[in-house]
Design an enzyme around this catalytic site. Structure first.
Site, PDB file in Angstrom:
ATOM      1  N   HIS A  41       0.861  -1.185   0.000  1.00  0.00           N
ATOM      2  CA  HIS A  41       0.000   0.000   0.000  1.00  0.00           C
ATOM      3  C   HIS A  41       0.898   1.236   0.000  1.00  0.00           C
ATOM      4  O   HIS A  41       2.137   1.120  -0.038  1.00  0.00           O
ATOM      5  CB  HIS A  41      -0.951  -0.032   1.196  1.00  0.00           C
ATOM      6  CG  HIS A  41      -0.269  -0.239   2.527  1.00  0.00           C
ATOM      7  ND1 HIS A  41       0.663   0.648   3.040  1.00  0.00           N
ATOM      8  CD2 HIS A  41      -0.347  -1.249   3.427  1.00  0.00           C
ATOM      9  CE1 HIS A  41       1.092   0.207   4.207  1.00  0.00           C
ATOM     10  NE2 HIS A  41       0.508  -0.958   4.457  1.00  0.00           N
ATOM     11  N   GLY A 100       1.854   3.171   2.219  1.00  0.00           N
ATOM     12  CA  GLY A 100       2.855   3.240   3.290  1.00  0.00           C
ATOM     13  C   GLY A 100       4.151   2.569   2.872  1.00  0.00           C
ATOM     14  O   GLY A 100       5.244   3.136   2.982  1.00  0.00           O
ATOM     15  N   HIS A 101       4.016   1.341   2.352  1.00  0.00           N
ATOM     16  CA  HIS A 101       5.197   0.645   1.831  1.00  0.00           C
ATOM     17  C   HIS A 101       5.857   1.478   0.729  1.00  0.00           C
ATOM     18  O   HIS A 101       7.086   1.580   0.654  1.00  0.00           O
ATOM     19  CB  HIS A 101       4.811  -0.702   1.214  1.00  0.00           C
ATOM     20  CG  HIS A 101       4.185  -1.686   2.163  1.00  0.00           C
ATOM     21  ND1 HIS A 101       2.876  -2.067   2.047  1.00  0.00           N
ATOM     22  CD2 HIS A 101       4.698  -2.376   3.203  1.00  0.00           C
ATOM     23  CE1 HIS A 101       2.595  -2.963   2.992  1.00  0.00           C
ATOM     24  NE2 HIS A 101       3.678  -3.165   3.712  1.00  0.00           N
ATOM     25  N   GLN A 161       7.163 -15.224  12.336  1.00  0.00           N
ATOM     26  CA  GLN A 161       6.792 -14.065  13.145  1.00  0.00           C
ATOM     27  C   GLN A 161       5.296 -14.012  13.451  1.00  0.00           C
ATOM     28  O   GLN A 161       4.824 -13.077  14.091  1.00  0.00           O
ATOM     29  CB  GLN A 161       7.274 -12.760  12.503  1.00  0.00           C
ATOM     30  CG  GLN A 161       6.531 -12.346  11.254  1.00  0.00           C
ATOM     31  CD  GLN A 161       7.218 -11.158  10.598  1.00  0.00           C
ATOM     32  OE1 GLN A 161       8.342 -11.237  10.111  1.00  0.00           O
ATOM     33  NE2 GLN A 161       6.544 -10.023  10.601  1.00  0.00           N
ATOM     34  N   GLY A 177       9.175   1.342   8.830  1.00  0.00           N
ATOM     35  CA  GLY A 177       8.115   2.303   9.111  1.00  0.00           C
ATOM     36  C   GLY A 177       7.938   2.538  10.601  1.00  0.00           C
ATOM     37  O   GLY A 177       8.059   1.610  11.406  1.00  0.00           O
ATOM     38  N   SER A 224      -2.464  -0.054   6.574  1.00  0.00           N
ATOM     39  CA  SER A 224      -2.008  -1.377   6.985  1.00  0.00           C
ATOM     40  C   SER A 224      -2.632  -2.405   6.055  1.00  0.00           C
ATOM     41  O   SER A 224      -3.795  -2.262   5.651  1.00  0.00           O
ATOM     42  CB  SER A 224      -2.450  -1.674   8.427  1.00  0.00           C
ATOM     43  OG  SER A 224      -2.339  -3.063   8.695  1.00  0.00           O
ATOM     44  N   ARG A 265      -3.673  -5.086   6.911  1.00  0.00           N
ATOM     45  CA  ARG A 265      -4.770  -5.721   7.643  1.00  0.00           C
ATOM     46  C   ARG A 265      -6.045  -4.881   7.640  1.00  0.00           C
ATOM     47  O   ARG A 265      -7.100  -5.378   8.038  1.00  0.00           O
ATOM     48  CB  ARG A 265      -4.342  -6.042   9.080  1.00  0.00           C
ATOM     49  CG  ARG A 265      -3.290  -7.157   9.159  1.00  0.00           C
ATOM     50  CD  ARG A 265      -3.024  -7.599  10.593  1.00  0.00           C
ATOM     51  NE  ARG A 265      -2.230  -8.819  10.666  1.00  0.00           N
ATOM     52  CZ  ARG A 265      -0.912  -8.856  10.909  1.00  0.00           C
ATOM     53  NH1 ARG A 265      -0.234  -7.729  11.102  1.00  0.00           N
ATOM     54  NH2 ARG A 265      -0.266 -10.008  10.965  1.00  0.00           N
TER      55      ARG A 265
HETATM   56  P1  AMP Z   1       4.852  -5.156   6.554  1.00  0.00           P
HETATM   57  O1  AMP Z   1       4.661  -5.534   5.132  1.00  0.00           O
HETATM   58  O2  AMP Z   1       3.582  -4.915   7.295  1.00  0.00           O
HETATM   59  O3  AMP Z   1       5.820  -6.037   7.273  1.00  0.00           O
HETATM   60  O4  AMP Z   1       5.536  -3.716   6.518  1.00  0.00           O
HETATM   61  C1  AMP Z   1       6.749  -3.520   5.830  1.00  0.00           C
HETATM   62  C2  AMP Z   1       7.330  -2.189   6.242  1.00  0.00           C
HETATM   63  O5  AMP Z   1       6.414  -1.139   5.900  1.00  0.00           O
HETATM   64  C3  AMP Z   1       7.561  -2.103   7.764  1.00  0.00           C
HETATM   65  O6  AMP Z   1       8.788  -1.440   8.013  1.00  0.00           O
HETATM   66  C4  AMP Z   1       6.390  -1.286   8.215  1.00  0.00           C
HETATM   67  O7  AMP Z   1       6.630  -0.574   9.397  1.00  0.00           O
HETATM   68  C5  AMP Z   1       6.194  -0.351   7.046  1.00  0.00           C
HETATM   69  N1  AMP Z   1       4.831   0.188   7.046  1.00  0.00           N
HETATM   70  C6  AMP Z   1       3.674  -0.504   7.169  1.00  0.00           C
HETATM   71  N2  AMP Z   1       2.623   0.334   7.179  1.00  0.00           N
HETATM   72  C7  AMP Z   1       3.125   1.588   7.071  1.00  0.00           C
HETATM   73  C8  AMP Z   1       2.540   2.897   7.037  1.00  0.00           C
HETATM   74  N3  AMP Z   1       1.234   3.080   7.122  1.00  0.00           N
HETATM   75  N4  AMP Z   1       3.375   3.958   6.914  1.00  0.00           N
HETATM   76  C9  AMP Z   1       4.722   3.777   6.835  1.00  0.00           C
HETATM   77  N5  AMP Z   1       5.328   2.577   6.857  1.00  0.00           N
HETATM   78  C10 AMP Z   1       4.539   1.500   6.982  1.00  0.00           C
END
Ligand code: AMP
Length: 294
Positions: free
Chosen positions: A32, A34-35, A59, A145, A183, A185
């Site tokens: 998304h 954020g990524h 995890q 993040g 997120s 989720r």
């Molecule tokens: P994940 O795929 O959930 O393991 O997230 C991968 C990376 O993206 C991790 O470093 C998260 O902290 C970061 N991340 C997830 N959601 C966000 C967000 N809304 N804003 C910034 N970084 C994010």
């Protein structure tokens, strides 16, 4: 051309073939905005950008959503291609954990409270997989993040303790227009839960506002957040030192990590802010979250 690699020998060969700096963005996919903010930042700061997509089974705790965690490799690859990513590593669990695998990285104290307490073994899984990814890819900068603030503290501690020669960059949380942190989720939420979930950020903002006005009593800051939550079931609201996650029990003017988890049905949503709120920038987060002990 973006390389898509699913095996370790090919990944090592790619790493040997590139000159200049490498930035890594570890993810579990279902990408998304954020990524993508992490990816864009890595693109701006490195000669080569490597994104990893791996839903890491170790995890997830036994009662968590490993099987139903959203997966969308085709869509993810299209987004990463548009971001001009150089290489995507998409291993299977068998590649990362071949038969006989039995080593783990345990970061002790900072893994224990908050998410670590509710998700036993979670940070052991995270630290182990991230250590493997760092070894395999030898990055100059790794991007994480703010949303997973405890993860940042754990990874920074590990990198220092095990002498990984890299910089950890912390990118501020990207939010929807109503404040909900993006997120993967969030897709589990019903429309009503989705609307109520905006109360999480409203609660964090309310605490930041009274902190800016001088409120320092920990129980008042926590209570303002609790009273803001609509619909969901609050698991915890916590105040910790952002450097080492020690719980805050007394009034203090030093920076605070205010974090919480709220459950909407079976979906756990996680969020946080640093107080004072002006610290929620890359510079503020990098200076305070998991900061080196003097
Ligand atoms: P994940 O795929 O959930 O393991 O997230 C991968 C990376 O993206 C991790 O470093 C998260 O902290 C970061 N991340 C997830 N959601 C966000 C967000 N809304 N804003 C910034 N970084 C994010």
């Amino acid at each position: 051309m973006m390389r898509i690699i699913d095996g370790i020998p090919d990944l090592r060969a790619w790493r040997r073939s590139v000159r200049g700096t490498v930035g890594i963005v570890p993810t579990m996919g279902a990408l998304h905005a954020g990524h993508l903010r992490l990816v864009e930042t890595a693109r701006a700061e490195n000669d080569h950008v490597l994104v990893t997509i791996f839903v890491n089974p170790t995890q997830f705790t036994a009662d968590e959503d490993f099987e139903r965690y959203p997966r969308n490799l085709e869509g993810d690859l299209r987004l990463l291609e548009a971001e001009r990513v150089d290489c995507v590593f998409t291993p299977t669990p068998e590649v990362m954990y071949p038969p006989g695998f039995q080593t783990a990285v345990t970061v002790e104290t900072v893994s224990q409270g908050l998410e670590g307490e509710r998700r036993p073994g979670h940070f052991r899984g995270v630290a182990t997989v991230v250590a493997k990814l760092f070894n395999l890819t030898q990055p100059d900068i790794a991007y994480f993040g703010q949303k997973d603030a405890q993860q940042v503290v754990v990874i920074r501690r590990m990198a220092r303790d095990l002498d990984f020669p890299l910089e950890i960059a912390v990118i501020p949380t990207v939010r929807e227009s109503d404040g909900l942190a993006l997120s993967s989720r969030n897709t589990y939420l019903t429309p009503e839960q989705r609307a109520d979930a905006a109360s999480i950020y409203r609660g964090l903002r309310a605490a930041a506002d009274i902190h800016d006005s001088g409120e320092r009593r920990p129980e008042i800051l926590v209570d303002v957040v609790r009273r803001s939550i609509i619909g969901g079931e609050t698991e915890y609201v916590a105040l910790n030192h952002p450097s080492d996650l020690r719980p805050i029990t007394e009034r203090t003017d030093s920076p605070l990590l205010l974090s919480l988890t709220v459950r909407y049905g079976s979906t756990r949503l996680l969020d946080n802010l640093l107080l004072p709120a002006k610290l929620n920038t890359r510079e503020g987060l990098t200076a305070h979250l998991g900061a080196p002990t003097p």
